[in-house]
Scaffold this active site. Structure first.
Site, mmCIF file in Angstrom:
data_model
loop_
_atom_site.group_PDB
_atom_site.id
_atom_site.type_symbol
_atom_site.label_atom_id
_atom_site.label_comp_id
_atom_site.label_asym_id
_atom_site.label_seq_id
_atom_site.Cartn_x
_atom_site.Cartn_y
_atom_site.Cartn_z
ATOM 1 N N HIS A 79 -3.529 -12.242 -10.001
ATOM 2 C CA HIS A 79 -2.725 -13.459 -10.143
ATOM 3 C C HIS A 79 -2.614 -13.852 -11.614
ATOM 4 C CE1 HIS A 79 -6.360 -15.839 -10.735
ATOM 5 N NE2 HIS A 79 -6.823 -15.525 -9.532
ATOM 6 N N HIS A 96 -5.732 -14.029 -13.866
ATOM 7 C CA HIS A 96 -6.224 -12.732 -14.354
ATOM 8 C C HIS A 96 -5.306 -12.226 -15.469
ATOM 9 C CE1 HIS A 96 -7.443 -12.284 -9.876
ATOM 10 N NE2 HIS A 96 -8.533 -12.609 -10.542
ATOM 11 N N CYS A 149 -23.018 -19.310 -3.306
ATOM 12 C CA CYS A 149 -21.546 -19.356 -3.157
ATOM 13 C C CYS A 149 -21.032 -17.939 -3.294
ATOM 14 C CB CYS A 149 -20.906 -20.258 -4.216
ATOM 15 S SG CYS A 149 -19.105 -20.064 -4.232
ATOM 16 N N CYS A 204 -18.346 -17.538 -6.143
ATOM 17 C CA CYS A 204 -18.904 -17.349 -7.494
ATOM 18 C C CYS A 204 -19.831 -16.149 -7.540
ATOM 19 C CB CYS A 204 -19.710 -18.568 -7.940
ATOM 20 S SG CYS A 204 -18.749 -20.052 -8.151
ATOM 21 N N CYS A 248 -19.388 -25.587 -3.016
ATOM 22 C CA CYS A 248 -19.203 -25.180 -4.412
ATOM 23 C C CYS A 248 -18.036 -25.986 -4.985
ATOM 24 C CB CYS A 248 -18.877 -23.694 -4.453
ATOM 25 S SG CYS A 248 -18.197 -23.176 -6.033
ATOM 26 N N HIS A 279 -14.945 -23.441 -5.670
ATOM 27 C CA HIS A 279 -14.260 -22.810 -4.534
ATOM 28 C C HIS A 279 -14.008 -23.746 -3.368
ATOM 29 C CE1 HIS A 279 -15.561 -19.348 -6.938
ATOM 30 N NE2 HIS A 279 -14.423 -18.841 -6.512
ATOM 31 N N LYS A 282 -7.351 -24.774 -10.636
ATOM 32 C CA LYS A 282 -7.472 -23.405 -11.132
ATOM 33 C C LYS A 282 -6.809 -22.487 -10.112
ATOM 34 C CE LYS A 282 -11.006 -20.007 -12.237
ATOM 35 N NZ LYS A 282 -11.717 -19.220 -11.262
ATOM 36 N N LYS A 330 -7.676 -17.060 -5.462
ATOM 37 C CA LYS A 330 -7.367 -16.540 -4.133
ATOM 38 C C LYS A 330 -7.772 -17.557 -3.077
ATOM 39 C CE LYS A 330 -7.308 -13.040 -0.967
ATOM 40 N NZ LYS A 330 -7.065 -13.842 0.193
HETATM 41 N N1 MSP Z 1 -15.877 -10.396 -11.489
HETATM 42 C C1 MSP Z 1 -16.186 -11.527 -12.283
HETATM 43 C C2 MSP Z 1 -16.274 -11.155 -13.758
HETATM 44 C C3 MSP Z 1 -17.276 -10.081 -14.071
HETATM 45 S S1 MSP Z 1 -17.265 -9.707 -15.781
HETATM 46 C C4 MSP Z 1 -18.581 -8.727 -15.964
HETATM 47 C C5 MSP Z 1 -15.093 -12.575 -12.106
HETATM 48 N N2 MSP Z 1 -13.954 -12.147 -11.556
HETATM 49 S S2 MSP Z 1 -12.685 -13.067 -11.269
HETATM 50 O O1 MSP Z 1 -11.704 -12.197 -10.696
HETATM 51 O O2 MSP Z 1 -13.064 -14.232 -10.546
HETATM 52 O O3 MSP Z 1 -12.208 -13.556 -12.669
HETATM 53 C C6 MSP Z 1 -11.921 -12.618 -13.683
HETATM 54 C C7 MSP Z 1 -11.560 -13.333 -14.973
HETATM 55 O O4 MSP Z 1 -10.344 -14.049 -14.767
HETATM 56 C C8 MSP Z 1 -12.618 -14.347 -15.406
HETATM 57 O O5 MSP Z 1 -12.811 -14.306 -16.802
HETATM 58 C C9 MSP Z 1 -12.009 -15.669 -15.005
HETATM 59 O O6 MSP Z 1 -12.396 -16.742 -15.825
HETATM 60 C C10 MSP Z 1 -10.532 -15.361 -15.199
HETATM 61 N N3 MSP Z 1 -9.708 -16.252 -14.400
HETATM 62 C C11 MSP Z 1 -9.627 -16.322 -13.042
HETATM 63 N N4 MSP Z 1 -8.778 -17.330 -12.708
HETATM 64 C C12 MSP Z 1 -8.324 -17.918 -13.839
HETATM 65 C C13 MSP Z 1 -7.372 -18.896 -14.126
HETATM 66 N N5 MSP Z 1 -6.756 -19.577 -13.191
HETATM 67 N N6 MSP Z 1 -7.053 -19.108 -15.428
HETATM 68 C C14 MSP Z 1 -7.583 -18.355 -16.442
HETATM 69 N N7 MSP Z 1 -8.490 -17.440 -16.203
HETATM 70 C C15 MSP Z 1 -9.018 -17.316 -14.939
HETATM 71 O O7 MSP Z 1 -15.311 -13.708 -12.502
#
Ligand code: MSP
Length: 513
Positions: A21, A24, A129, A132, A153, A156, A302, A305
């Site tokens: 999304h 990411h 959670c 997280c 949480c 979430h 934020k 998913k």
């Molecule tokens: N799998 C862990 C990270 C492990 S790193 C050794 C994780 N995954 S995640 O899919 O939830 O998030 C991946 C990255 O995307 C994180 O740095 C997270 O902060 C970022 N983002 C997820 N949603 C976001 C937004 N809505 N806005 C900006 N960044 C965000 O955490």
């Protein structure tokens, strides 16, 4: 930022419990902008991203789809990779935590930590959670609407689960002082500095040891010295930064320690406390900088998913190519702070910055030069002080901003240059000069300076909008290779070759709406 200096840059690796999304994409694109910029100043860049494929959250998503875990993660990892290709990411490697090369390094690193005496067995229970993939303290929990007790949480917005297990614990507490010392000795370790206080407060309130093994989670890296247990997903995933290089060998020797870990602000605890403590325990050097960006919000929440407000970045990319989205997220969000994404603001920015300002300037200047001269006319050094000063200022401001990860300021520096060039077209009126034979030399000079100006803008745009910048530079006679950033205005002006044939450019950013 020395030429030839190694620069290993990584992103967080995404959980594959849903589709990619915009949140990411935001992180991956901004890291790509930094990676591309460092290459353009001659650094030896290695840029790695990837996917986090273990843990209870991913395991349950696979179960919910009724497929085995590996099939499930293979499908989603391919989706993430395809998304990053569409967004024109320039990563050198894509690491998946289910790959054998990762699993082996995780096992060897934990064997080292174990051999060093930093693990012990204990039982633990607490609220977990799965969103997280972390235990929550009572203080962190919130009560959902209508709930009598605080069990959810805050991120979430789902109830946590009570987990009780006998596990191996990592002596995190033993590294409290060493971490404090590291923060004191390296003020730039966590940026922006506003994030430092949160982590320093965590250190001040004292560190508890963390459980590193899981008996109840089968979808993980098996612990070689504790059959039947897997590594807790975070303490597996963090190791991707090393496993992508290998624990020894030429890549590790060249690129470790990492120059920069780009992560979101929600995961600083893992990257600035857990990860450095693990590295210290294993006797490895610590990364130089962790940069924590903010969140892309949609209606104040934020994107994620579990919240179901996922914006598919690929819809916009399919329609307009990657560059408009790359520009929006880089220029419109102060890097390090939060940003809002709405379709209306995206369209407004696209029309104002790209269609009207940059795109229009570029086609005006190129059309005039092609029509009046057909080729790059000679310069008249010193005769176009306003344009020359604007080029020099843009280069200096951009370099300063990029060095400090102020990507939005770097974009603003480009826009100030294009604004000055637009004003100069209005003020100097080359179209009038073209009607007066006696002003031919003056016209040569102003066209040359304007071309040097748009070329400089295109060079500086390369990290943010690689495809569009390449088209702009090709129209100005450049080859396929990216053009290195000139040191100053004289080099920028000198970089334009007199006599290069000019063609009418294709429109770069047709107006929307
Ligand atoms: N799998 C862990 C990270 C492990 S790193 C050794 C994780 N995954 S995640 O899919 O939830 O998030 C991946 C990255 O995307 C994180 O740095 C997270 O902060 C970022 N983002 C997820 N949603 C976001 C937004 N809505 N806005 C900006 N960044 C965000 O955490």
């Amino acid at each position: 930022m020395e030429p030839g200096e190694p620069f290993y840059i990584t992103t967080a690796i995404d959980y594959v419990n849903g589709h990619p999304h915009l949140g990411h994409a935001y992180e991956k694109v901004t890291a790509d902008v930094i990676a591309r910029h460092r290459r353009l100043v001659g650094m030896d860049v290695r840029f790695v991203t990837g996917t986090d494929e273990h843990g209870i959250k991913v395991q349950r998503s696979a179960q919910a789809q009724g497929v085995d875990e590996q099939t499930y993660v293979d499908g989603l990892a391919a989706e993430f990779l395809a998304a990053w290709e569409k967004l024109d990411l320039s990563h050198d490697d894509f690491i998946r935590t289910t790959e054998a090369r990762h699993r082996e390094v995780v096992q060897r690193l934990w064997e080292r930590i174990h051999a060093g005496g930093d693990l012990y067995e204990a039982s633990y229970e607490g609220w977990y959670c799965s969103g997280c993939e972390a235990f929550k303290t009572d203080k962190e929990l919130v009560a959902l609407d209508g709930a009598a007790e605080a069990r959810a949480c805050p991120i979430h917005k789902r109830d946590c689960e009570w987990i009780s297990e006998t596990n191996l614990f990592f002596r995190l507490s033993a590294y409290e002082q060493a971490l404090k010392d590291h923060f004191a000795a390296h003020p730039g370790f966590l940026q922006p500095t506003s994030r430092r206080n949160e982590v320093l407060a965590m250190l001040d309130s004292g560190l508890s040891d963390i459980s590193m093994s899981r008996e109840s989670v089968t979808w993980g890296v098996p612990i070689t010295f504790r059959p039947g247990s897997t590594v807790y997903v975070w303490l597996d995933a963090l190791i991707n930064y090393v496993s992508a290089l290998g624990l020894e060998g030429p890549l590790f020797d060249r690129y470790w320690p990492a120059a920069l870990h780009v992560i979101g602000k929600d995961i600083t605890r893992f990257h600035c406390i857990f990860w450095p403590a693990m590295l210290m325990s294993a006797g490895l050097p610590l990364p130089k900088v962790v940069f924590a960006h903010g969140w892309i919000l949609s209606g104040g929440e934020k994107l994620s998913k579990s919240l179901g407000n996922v914006v598919d970045p690929l819809d916009l990319v399919d329609q307009l190519g990657p560059d408009p989205l790359r520009w929006y997220i880089t220029s419109e969000v102060r890097y390090g702070g939060d940003g809002e994404f709405t379709a209306a603001r995206f369209e407004e920015t696209y029309n104002a910055h790209l269609a009207n300002d940059i795109g229009n300037l570029f086609s005006r200047v190129l059309n005039m030069a092609a029509r009046y001269r057909g080729q790059v006319p000679p310069a008249r050094p010193g005769k176009e002080p306003a344009i020359e000063a604007a080029i020099g200022a843009a280069l200096a401001e951009y370099a300063e901003a990029m060095e400090h990860f102020a990507l939005h300021d770097a974009c603003a520096a480009i826009r100030r240059l294009t604004a000055t060039l637009n004003e100069q077209v209005q003020a100097r009126e080359p179209f009038r000069m073209a009607k007066d034979e006696s002003r031919a030399e003056e016209l040569d000079g102003v066209l040359h300076a304007l071309l040097a100006g748009v070329r400089t803008a295109a060079i500086l745009l390369q990290p943010v909008m690689p495809g569009s910048a390449a088209k702009m530079l090709a129209a100005l006679g450049a080859g396929r290779e990216p053009v290195q950033i000139p040191a100053d205005a004289a080099a920028a002006i000198g970089g334009l070759e007199i006599g290069t044939a000019l063609k009418k450019p294709e429109p770069l950013f047709p107006r929307l709406g």
